[in-house]
Design a protein around this motif. Structure first.
Motif, PDB file in Angstrom:
ATOM      1  N   THR A 198      43.975  35.267  31.245  1.00  0.00           N
ATOM      2  CA  THR A 198      42.870  35.979  30.610  1.00  0.00           C
ATOM      3  C   THR A 198      43.366  37.390  30.337  1.00  0.00           C
ATOM      4  O   THR A 198      43.843  38.065  31.248  1.00  0.00           O
ATOM      5  CB  THR A 198      41.625  36.039  31.515  1.00  0.00           C
ATOM      6  N   GLY A 199      43.266  37.790  29.078  1.00  0.00           N
ATOM      7  CA  GLY A 199      43.696  39.127  28.688  1.00  0.00           C
ATOM      8  C   GLY A 199      42.560  39.882  28.033  1.00  0.00           C
ATOM      9  O   GLY A 199      42.028  39.444  27.017  1.00  0.00           O
ATOM     10  N   VAL A 200      42.188  41.005  28.637  1.00  0.00           N
ATOM     11  CA  VAL A 200      41.126  41.853  28.101  1.00  0.00           C
ATOM     12  C   VAL A 200      41.699  43.257  27.946  1.00  0.00           C
ATOM     13  O   VAL A 200      42.135  43.853  28.938  1.00  0.00           O
ATOM     14  CB  VAL A 200      39.895  41.877  29.035  1.00  0.00           C
ATOM     15  N   PRO A 201      41.709  43.794  26.717  1.00  0.00           N
ATOM     16  CA  PRO A 201      42.255  45.139  26.535  1.00  0.00           C
ATOM     17  C   PRO A 201      41.400  46.191  27.251  1.00  0.00           C
ATOM     18  O   PRO A 201      40.202  45.990  27.481  1.00  0.00           O
ATOM     19  CB  PRO A 201      42.237  45.346  25.018  1.00  0.00           C
ATOM     20  N   ASP A 202      42.020  47.299  27.593  1.00  0.00           N
ATOM     21  CA  ASP A 202      41.328  48.367  28.311  1.00  0.00           C
ATOM     22  C   ASP A 202      40.041  48.790  27.611  1.00  0.00           C
ATOM     23  O   ASP A 202      39.050  49.101  28.267  1.00  0.00           O
ATOM     24  CB  ASP A 202      42.240  49.587  28.483  1.00  0.00           C
ATOM     25  N   ALA A 203      40.040  48.785  26.284  1.00  0.00           N
ATOM     26  CA  ALA A 203      38.863  49.221  25.515  1.00  0.00           C
ATOM     27  C   ALA A 203      37.648  48.327  25.758  1.00  0.00           C
ATOM     28  O   ALA A 203      36.514  48.745  25.523  1.00  0.00           O
ATOM     29  CB  ALA A 203      39.194  49.256  24.024  1.00  0.00           C
ATOM     30  N   LEU A 204      37.875  47.099  26.242  1.00  0.00           N
ATOM     31  CA  LEU A 204      36.770  46.169  26.466  1.00  0.00           C
ATOM     32  C   LEU A 204      36.444  45.960  27.940  1.00  0.00           C
ATOM     33  O   LEU A 204      35.516  45.231  28.275  1.00  0.00           O
ATOM     34  CB  LEU A 204      37.079  44.814  25.820  1.00  0.00           C
ATOM     35  N   ARG A 205      37.173  46.600  28.807  1.00  0.00           N
ATOM     36  CA  ARG A 205      36.933  46.403  30.242  1.00  0.00           C
ATOM     37  C   ARG A 205      35.546  46.914  30.626  1.00  0.00           C
ATOM     38  O   ARG A 205      35.072  47.917  30.107  1.00  0.00           O
ATOM     39  CB  ARG A 205      38.001  47.091  31.064  1.00  0.00           C
ATOM     40  N   GLY A 206      34.914  46.172  31.529  1.00  0.00           N
ATOM     41  CA  GLY A 206      33.596  46.555  32.002  1.00  0.00           C
ATOM     42  C   GLY A 206      32.453  46.148  31.097  1.00  0.00           C
ATOM     43  O   GLY A 206      31.305  46.489  31.352  1.00  0.00           O
ATOM     44  N   LYS A 207      32.760  45.400  30.050  1.00  0.00           N
ATOM     45  CA  LYS A 207      31.727  44.984  29.092  1.00  0.00           C
ATOM     46  C   LYS A 207      31.364  43.508  29.220  1.00  0.00           C
ATOM     47  O   LYS A 207      30.659  42.973  28.387  1.00  0.00           O
ATOM     48  CB  LYS A 207      32.182  45.298  27.669  1.00  0.00           C
ATOM     49  N   GLY A 208      31.883  42.836  30.248  1.00  0.00           N
ATOM     50  CA  GLY A 208      31.541  41.438  30.467  1.00  0.00           C
ATOM     51  C   GLY A 208      32.267  40.454  29.572  1.00  0.00           C
ATOM     52  O   GLY A 208      31.882  39.297  29.489  1.00  0.00           O
ATOM     53  N   GLU A 264      41.356  37.427  25.131  1.00  0.00           N
ATOM     54  CA  GLU A 264      41.671  36.004  25.052  1.00  0.00           C
ATOM     55  C   GLU A 264      41.734  35.355  26.414  1.00  0.00           C
ATOM     56  O   GLU A 264      41.972  36.013  27.424  1.00  0.00           O
ATOM     57  CB  GLU A 264      42.992  35.770  24.330  1.00  0.00           C
ATOM     58  N   MET A 265      41.504  34.050  26.403  1.00  0.00           N
ATOM     59  CA  MET A 265      41.705  33.198  27.565  1.00  0.00           C
ATOM     60  C   MET A 265      42.525  32.019  27.057  1.00  0.00           C
ATOM     61  O   MET A 265      42.073  31.304  26.156  1.00  0.00           O
ATOM     62  CB  MET A 265      40.370  32.742  28.141  1.00  0.00           C
ATOM     63  N   THR A 266      43.720  31.832  27.607  1.00  0.00           N
ATOM     64  CA  THR A 266      44.600  30.780  27.115  1.00  0.00           C
ATOM     65  C   THR A 266      44.610  29.600  28.083  1.00  0.00           C
ATOM     66  O   THR A 266      44.362  29.755  29.278  1.00  0.00           O
ATOM     67  CB  THR A 266      46.047  31.287  26.917  1.00  0.00           C
ATOM     68  N   TYR A 267      44.892  28.440  27.521  1.00  0.00           N
ATOM     69  CA  TYR A 267      44.923  27.225  28.332  1.00  0.00           C
ATOM     70  C   TYR A 267      45.940  26.244  27.789  1.00  0.00           C
ATOM     71  O   TYR A 267      46.326  26.291  26.626  1.00  0.00           O
ATOM     72  CB  TYR A 267      43.544  26.561  28.391  1.00  0.00           C
ATOM     73  N   GLN A 299      34.039  37.619  31.623  1.00  0.00           N
ATOM     74  CA  GLN A 299      33.011  36.705  32.117  1.00  0.00           C
ATOM     75  C   GLN A 299      32.494  35.811  30.990  1.00  0.00           C
ATOM     76  O   GLN A 299      32.282  34.615  31.176  1.00  0.00           O
ATOM     77  CB  GLN A 299      31.860  37.492  32.743  1.00  0.00           C
ATOM     78  N   ALA A 300      32.301  36.393  29.802  1.00  0.00           N
ATOM     79  CA  ALA A 300      31.828  35.606  28.661  1.00  0.00           C
ATOM     80  C   ALA A 300      32.855  34.545  28.270  1.00  0.00           C
ATOM     81  O   ALA A 300      32.489  33.412  27.945  1.00  0.00           O
ATOM     82  CB  ALA A 300      31.524  36.519  27.473  1.00  0.00           C
ATOM     83  N   LEU A 301      34.134  34.893  28.316  1.00  0.00           N
ATOM     84  CA  LEU A 301      35.183  33.920  28.009  1.00  0.00           C
ATOM     85  C   LEU A 301      35.186  32.793  29.039  1.00  0.00           C
ATOM     86  O   LEU A 301      35.321  31.622  28.689  1.00  0.00           O
ATOM     87  CB  LEU A 301      36.555  34.601  27.969  1.00  0.00           C
ATOM     88  N   ALA A 302      35.031  33.145  30.316  1.00  0.00           N
ATOM     89  CA  ALA A 302      35.021  32.136  31.374  1.00  0.00           C
ATOM     90  C   ALA A 302      33.845  31.183  31.204  1.00  0.00           C
ATOM     91  O   ALA A 302      34.001  29.961  31.290  1.00  0.00           O
ATOM     92  CB  ALA A 302      34.982  32.811  32.742  1.00  0.00           C
ATOM     93  N   SER A 346      35.352  31.420  39.136  1.00  0.00           N
ATOM     94  CA  SER A 346      34.863  30.085  39.487  1.00  0.00           C
ATOM     95  C   SER A 346      34.466  30.007  40.965  1.00  0.00           C
ATOM     96  O   SER A 346      33.563  29.256  41.320  1.00  0.00           O
ATOM     97  CB  SER A 346      35.900  29.011  39.132  1.00  0.00           C
ATOM     98  N   GLN A 347      35.100  30.805  41.809  1.00  0.00           N
ATOM     99  CA  GLN A 347      34.721  30.831  43.217  1.00  0.00           C
ATOM    100  C   GLN A 347      33.371  31.521  43.422  1.00  0.00           C
ATOM    101  O   GLN A 347      32.674  31.257  44.392  1.00  0.00           O
ATOM    102  CB  GLN A 347      35.812  31.504  44.048  1.00  0.00           C
TER     103      GLN A 347
END
Length: 93
Positions: free
Chosen positions: A40-50, A24-27, A53-56, A81-82
């Motif tokens: 931005t919260g990405v569980p360990d199981a999804l790390r390294g899968k982009g 998730e990405m919260t705002y 970046q897709a959420l951003a 963003s930088q």
């Protein structure tokens, strides 16, 4: 990867689902023309899968469609963003 928008009166989140896991990405919405991305919260199981970046990128595309700006408080989104000067039309660093 499917990304859904969940919105409420004060903000919302973008939720990506992949391989049975959610990221998730919260705002927070400060005005009709500005959101603050705060997490931005990405569980360990999804790390390294982009997934982050897709959420951003999804947040940037939503801002362009909606005609609003993004203020990045989230360290991940701010770093992304930088790296992406082309997001400067919607991201206020």
């Amino acid at each position: 990867m499917n990304i859904e928008n969940e919105e409420n009166a004060s903000g919302g989140r973008y939720v990506a689902e992949l391989d049975g896991h959610q990221a998730e990405m919260t705002y927070s919405r400060t005005s009709p023309k500005l959101i603050i991305i705060d997490h931005t919260g990405v569980p360990d199981a999804l790390r390294g899968k982009g997934v982050g970046q897709a959420l951003a990128l999804h947040a940037v595309e939503e801002a362009r469609k909606g005609g609003w700006k993004i203020f990045p408080l989230c360290p991940f989104f701010k770093a992304q963003s930088q790296r992406h000067a082309e997001w400067g039309d919607v991201v206020n660093i």
